[in-house]
Every structure is written in structure tokens, then in C-alpha cells.
Write an enzyme that holds these catalytic residues in place. Structure first.
Site, short mmCIF file in Angstrom:
data_model
loop_
_atom_site.label_atom_id
_atom_site.label_comp_id
_atom_site.label_asym_id
_atom_site.label_seq_id
_atom_site.Cartn_x
_atom_site.Cartn_y
_atom_site.Cartn_z
N ASN A 1 0.82 -1.23 0.00
CA ASN A 1 0.00 0.00 0.00
C ASN A 1 0.84 1.27 0.00
O ASN A 1 0.44 2.29 -0.57
CB ASN A 1 -1.03 -0.01 1.14
CG ASN A 1 -0.40 -0.10 2.51
OD1 ASN A 1 0.75 -0.51 2.65
ND2 ASN A 1 -1.16 0.26 3.53
N LYS B 1 12.09 -8.58 1.49
CA LYS B 1 11.13 -9.18 0.56
C LYS B 1 9.94 -8.23 0.44
O LYS B 1 9.17 -8.07 1.37
CB LYS B 1 10.64 -10.54 1.06
CG LYS B 1 9.88 -11.27 -0.05
CD LYS B 1 8.82 -12.21 0.46
CE LYS B 1 7.61 -11.48 0.95
NZ LYS B 1 6.86 -10.74 -0.07
N PRO B 2 9.78 -7.58 -0.72
CA PRO B 2 8.65 -6.66 -0.88
C PRO B 2 7.38 -7.45 -1.19
O PRO B 2 7.43 -8.63 -1.52
CB PRO B 2 9.06 -5.83 -2.09
CG PRO B 2 9.90 -6.76 -2.92
CD PRO B 2 10.60 -7.68 -1.94
N SER C 1 -0.70 -7.36 7.28
CA SER C 1 -1.93 -7.70 7.99
C SER C 1 -1.63 -8.28 9.37
O SER C 1 -0.56 -8.85 9.62
CB SER C 1 -2.72 -8.72 7.17
OG SER C 1 -1.96 -9.90 7.04
N GLU D 1 4.16 -3.98 12.30
CA GLU D 1 3.22 -2.87 12.19
C GLU D 1 2.03 -3.39 11.39
O GLU D 1 2.18 -3.73 10.21
CB GLU D 1 3.92 -1.68 11.51
CG GLU D 1 3.25 -0.37 11.78
CD GLU D 1 2.27 0.00 10.69
OE1 GLU D 1 1.05 -0.18 10.91
OE2 GLU D 1 2.72 0.45 9.63
N CYS E 1 -3.38 1.67 7.07
CA CYS E 1 -3.65 1.11 8.40
C CYS E 1 -4.16 2.17 9.36
O CYS E 1 -4.74 1.85 10.39
CB CYS E 1 -2.41 0.41 8.95
SG CYS E 1 -0.94 1.41 8.79
N GLU F 1 -11.42 -4.51 9.69
CA GLU F 1 -10.76 -3.48 8.90
C GLU F 1 -11.29 -3.55 7.47
O GLU F 1 -11.38 -4.63 6.88
CB GLU F 1 -9.25 -3.74 8.94
CG GLU F 1 -8.42 -2.64 8.34
CD GLU F 1 -6.92 -2.90 8.48
OE1 GLU F 1 -6.52 -4.07 8.50
OE2 GLU F 1 -6.17 -1.91 8.56
P1 ADP Z 1 -2.30 -7.91 2.54
O1 ADP Z 1 -3.40 -8.88 2.90
O2 ADP Z 1 -2.66 -6.51 2.78
O3 ADP Z 1 -1.66 -8.15 1.22
P2 ADP Z 1 -0.26 -9.34 3.90
O4 ADP Z 1 -0.01 -9.33 5.35
O5 ADP Z 1 -0.77 -10.59 3.26
O6 ADP Z 1 -1.20 -8.11 3.64
O7 ADP Z 1 1.05 -8.92 3.11
C1 ADP Z 1 2.06 -8.10 3.64
C2 ADP Z 1 3.40 -8.70 3.31
O8 ADP Z 1 3.48 -9.97 3.93
C3 ADP Z 1 3.65 -8.95 1.82
O9 ADP Z 1 5.01 -8.70 1.53
C4 ADP Z 1 3.34 -10.42 1.68
O10 ADP Z 1 4.01 -11.02 0.60
C5 ADP Z 1 3.86 -10.95 2.99
N1 ADP Z 1 3.30 -12.23 3.42
C6 ADP Z 1 2.03 -12.67 3.33
N2 ADP Z 1 1.92 -13.92 3.83
C7 ADP Z 1 3.15 -14.29 4.26
C8 ADP Z 1 3.71 -15.44 4.88
N3 ADP Z 1 2.96 -16.51 5.19
N4 ADP Z 1 5.03 -15.45 5.17
C9 ADP Z 1 5.80 -14.37 4.90
N5 ADP Z 1 5.34 -13.25 4.32
C10 ADP Z 1 4.03 -13.19 4.00
#
Ligand code: ADP
Length: 476
Positions: free
Chosen positions: A145, A168-169, A223, A244, A278, A379
Site C-alpha cells: 500500500n 522481501k517486498p 496484515s 506494524e 492502516c 478493517e
Molecule cells: P495484505 O493482505 O494486505 O496483502 P499481507 O499481510 O498478506 O497483507 O502482506 C504483507 C506482506 O506480507 C507482503 O510482503 C506479503 O508477501 C507478505 N506475506 C504474506 N503472507 C506471508 C507469509 N505466510 N510469510 C511471509 N510473508 C508473508
């Protein structure tokens, strides 16, 4: 990906597509990294730690200031990239780039003040000395976001502290991450100090980050569900953790508030980034005496918002990140309407004029929102302003605090006493008082409860990357 100072492909050779959320068009492809790539990146960061942590804070500050200048000089191009990849209107993207760059300057300055203490002892022949040292290799997981500022808010303090890192983005916005890495490389960050791993499936990378003993800190923005999952796994390796996470911000309009000003503030704040923030207000508590004036101005303002491709002039609200996000917003609105909420404006997907190729939802106001509605608890992360009318001023703080989240809250009142009492009583970490932008590189940002652990920005943001070491010294 960027590992040990080189742009590289994934070891397994795969790639994945990045798409424009406004048009559905593919705008690029990036390597699809896996566990072996993550381990190679951690090895590079680990090997670079000894030399990077031994540089002086002044040298590191110079690199960060160079990166700050480069980011500002490239702001227009970065903003265009961000709008194309993430969707927010170009002006908002430009604002984010400035905010992102601010973290680099702020932490360059803070880093020069990393010091220690000389402490007394109960023994006359003993003294204590403390120093603050970098924690080590940091693993970073960032969201889509705010795809540039959420990187600099972590990388700035980590680099200032003398840490090395692997980032890792989010899979939706790897191109912004690449552009940020280009800047750091040009600013003179040595090989191995910063490493970028892109992956379509984040889980295997997260598993490596949280189990590798070389990683000493995990920092995550995203999240609450994923934050809890990763923090739980990181506990196994006793990694330091900052997370966060989500929010459910209350926005309280007191009887003595300037209702029109409050409604203007709510309209500006709620639809920023199409509500995908957020700190976005999710329950607007408006006193009954102010409800007509507030809802009237809010609805008028929302009616004037133009939704569309963020590259087009005059667009104030862009697309949502994907169709899942649109479906979630739609379900919350349908649930509220079925339980009796009014929908004076919006309330539906937008598909006309080519918008069906992207992920658009109309800016929406809900009135008569009650605690039994999903939107009151969960949310939304979308362009929906739920208005809750309240009667009892003495009860509104309890209502506002009735959520497991604790990130941002907003208060509108003309009374200093009311404002400060609310500031103290709200169980949220960031409070806007007649103000809708309580953010800056210079302040601690982070949440309580289900909104997270730790703070980013401010001087607290640097402490997250430092260990305190103590020496007891005998003068005998
Ligand atoms: P959203 O639902 O808003 O996309 P996420 O929490 O899923 O929020 O994503 C935020 C970050 O966390 C992203 O970089 C995503 O790739 C990463 N992410 C999501 N699931 C996992 C996981 N199981 N392990 C590591 N990183 C994760």
C-alpha cells in the site's frame, strides 16, 4: 533480485508478472525467488555485517544523505512508477516519495547520535559503561500500500544503525522496491549490505527468514494475521521482532467540534490511497447534534471525488489492489445495508468507462452503522466511511476503544480539556487532534494490541535496530 551486490535471476529461473491495478495490464516481470535465494541473500548480509557495522555513523549518514538526495531528484519518475504499479493518484504518489525520502535524512541524522552512557555503581571502585550496537542481519517484509515509504522507514534506521539486511517486498509492488535498491546502490551502499528477494509466494521466504539463526531481527508491515504468524515463528529463533499491522481507527466528532471542518478532514483522510491505509478511519463516531451537518458535508465532498486511473488529471481515488479487495469491501457494504445502514452515496463497484479492467469501488458513505455490522469490527481497507451516531459523550471513548486494534485514532473538539482527556484515554498509539495527518519521519509510529509491536520513525525507530551492551569496570 539483488544479492551480494549483483542483480540476479532466481536460482530456479522462474519469474512472475506485475500488473497495473487500474488497467490489468502487465507492466513487468520479476524473478520468483525461493528458499535457496533467501538463504543466499542472508549469507551475503551475514558476510557483509562485519565490515558495514565497523563503518562510522558519519560514513553511514553520508550514504543515507546521498540516497535522500537521489530519491528526491527522482521523485517524479518514482511517483509515476508507483502510480502504475500500486494505483494511487500521481499527486499522492509524489507525496509518498517525499515522505519516504524524509526517513533517510532523519535516520542519517539520528544515526550520528548513537552513543552510550557512563553509569554509577553502588561500589565506589566500580563504573558502568553502555554502548549501542547494531543487532545484526535484519529480515524485512513490506506491504504494497505504501511501496516506497514502508521500505525506507525500515532500511533507513537499519543502515544508520550498522545492520545489513534482506528485504522481501509485497508481490504486488516489487518494481518500486527495485527502484529503491537502485538508489541505495548508487548512493554507495557496499555489496552484501542490502539484498532484495522477490517472490510470488511469500510463505517459503518467510519460513527461511524466521528460522535462520543468522537473522537477528524481523521487521514486518502488513496484515495482523500474517504479522502474528511471523512473530510466532520468529520466537523460535528468538529474533527481535517489530510488526506494524492492521487498524480500525475511530474518528470522534464531539458536540463542540467544527462539524464542517471535521467532515472535510474525514473526506480527505478516509479516501487517501482509496482507504488502503492502516491509519484509515473505520468508525466515524459523530455526536447526534452534529450528525446532519457532518454527513451533509461528507457526502458532498465524497460526491466531488473522481475515481479512476491515478495517472489521469483530477483523479482523487485510484483502484484497489486486486479483485479480492473489491469483493471484501462490497461484502462489508452489503452486510451493513442488509442490517439497516443508509448508503447516501456510492456502495457499488465501478465498471463504466473502462474501469472494469481494473479494481474500482465507488467512494462510499454508510450511515446508521451499528456494532452488529461487520464493518464496525473488521478493517475495511477500502473507500468506505462508516458513520456511527452517538448520544452519550461519556460513553464514546469506551465505544472507540472497543476493538482489539490500537493504531490510530482521531478527535475533533474545540475544547482543550476534551482533547487531552481523549488523548490520554484512547487505547491507540497515534492520535490526530483536529488533524488528519499525524505522521512524520520524526515521530514514533506503530500500534498497540493487535496493531503491532515496536515503533518506526522518531528516535524509537533507531532503537529497534540496536542492542545495548554494558561493561562493568573495576577501578581497584
Ligand atoms: P495484505 O493482505 O494486505 O496483502 P499481507 O499481510 O498478506 O497483507 O502482506 C504483507 C506482506 O506480507 C507482503 O510482503 C506479503 O508477501 C507478505 N506475506 C504474506 N503472507 C506471508 C507469509 N505466510 N510469510 C511471509 N510473508 C508473508
Amino acid at each position: 533480485m539483488f544479492i551480494n551486490g549483483e542483480w540476479v535471476d532466481a536460482i530456479a529461473g522462474g519469474t512472475f508478472a506485475v500488473t497495473n491495478p487500474a488497467t490489468g495490464e502487465e507492466i513487468g516481470r520479476v524473478p520468483d525467488g525461493g528458499p535457496d535465494d533467501a538463504r543466499a541473500a542472508i549469507a551475503a548480509a551475514d558476510a557483509a555485517f562485519a565490515s558495514w557495522s565497523a563503518t562510522t555513523p558519519f560514513e553511514r549518514a553520508d550514504v543515507l544523505l546521498k540516497a535522500w538526495q537521489l530519491m528526491n531528484s527522482r521523485a517524479d519518475d518514482l511517483a509515476k512508477l508507483m502510480t502504475t504499479e500500486q494505483g494511487k493518484p500521481l499527486r499522492a504518489a509524489r507525496t509518498e516519495v517525499t515522505y519516504a525520502a524524509d526517513f533517510l535524512r532523519w535516520f542519517a541524522e539520528e544515526g550520528r547520535r548513537i552513543g552510550g552512557e557512563w553509569l554509577p555503581s553502588g561500589r565506589s571502585d566500580q563504573r558502568f559503561l553502555t554502548v549501542r550496537q547494531p543487532v545484526g542481519v535484519v529480515a524485512m517484509v513490506t506491504p504494497w500500500n505504501y511501496p516506497i515509504s514502508m521500505l525506507t522507514r525500515k532500511m533507513g534506521p537499519a543502515l544508520a544503525a550498522g545492520c545489513t539486511l534482506v528485504l522481501k517486498p509485497a508481490e504486488a509492488t516489487p518494481l518500486c522496491a527495485k527502484a529503491v535498491f537502485d538508489i541505495f546502490v548508487e548512493a554507495g551502499v557496499p555489496a552484501g549490505v542490502i539484498n532484495l528477494v522477490t517472490a510470488e509466494d511469500p510463505k517459503p521466504i518467510g519460513d527461511v527468514f524466521t528460522s535462520d539463526p543468522r537473522v537477528r531481527k524481523l521487521t514486518f508491515t502488513g496484515s495482523t494475521a500474517v504479522g502474528k504468524l511471523l512473530a510466532g515463528k520468529a520466537a523460535g529463533a528468538l529474533q527481535r521482532v517489530s510488526v506494524e499491522l492492521g487498524g480500525h481507527a475511530p474518528f470522534i466528532v464531539y458536540p463542540d467540534a467544527d462539524a464542517e471542518n471535521a467532515a472535510k478532514g474525514a473526506a480527505a483522510l478516509k479516501f487517501l490511497n482509496a482507504g488502503q491505509a492502516c491509519i484509515s478511519p473505520n468508525r466515524l463516531f459523530v455526536h447526534a447534534s452534529q450528525a446532519d451537518a457532518f454527513v451533509g458535508t461528507l457526502t458532498k465532498r465524497v460526491g466531488a471525488l473522481v475515481t479512476g486511473n491515478g495517472m489521469d488529471d483530477g483523479v482523487g481515488v485510484g483502484p484497489l489492489v486486486n479483485d479480492r479487495a473489491v469483493a471484501k469491501v462490497e461484502a462489508q457494504v452489503e452486510d451493513a445495508a442488509a442490517k439497516g445502514a443508509g448508503v447516501p452515496i456510492g456502495g457499488h463497484r465501478l465498471t463504466d468507462g473502462g474501469l472494469d479492467r481494473g479494481h474500482f469501488f465507488a467512494p462510499t458513505v454508510l450511515t446508521g452503522v451499528t456494532p452488529d455490522m461487520v464493518v464496525y469490527r473488521e478493517e475495511t481497507f477500502g473507500p468506505v466511511a462508516p458513520v456511527v451516531v452517538y448520544e452519550d459523550v461519556d460513553d464514546v471513548i469506551r465505544m472507540a476503544n472497543d476493538t482489539p486494534y490500537g493504531l490510530a485514532a482521531y478527535v475533533y473538539t474545540e475544547s482543550l480539556k476534551t482533547a487531552l482527556s481523549a488523548f490520554e484515554a484512547l487505547r491507540f498509539a497515534i492520535i490526530g487532534i483536529n488533524d488528519v495527518n499525524p505522521t512524520s519521519a520524526s515521530i514514533p509510529f506503530g500500534g498497540m494490541g493487535d496493531s503491532g509491536l515496536g515503533r518506526e520513525g522518531g528516535h524509537e525507530g533507531l532503537d529497534e535496530y540496536l542492542e545495548v551492551k554494558t561493561a562493568g569496570i573495576s577501578l581497584r
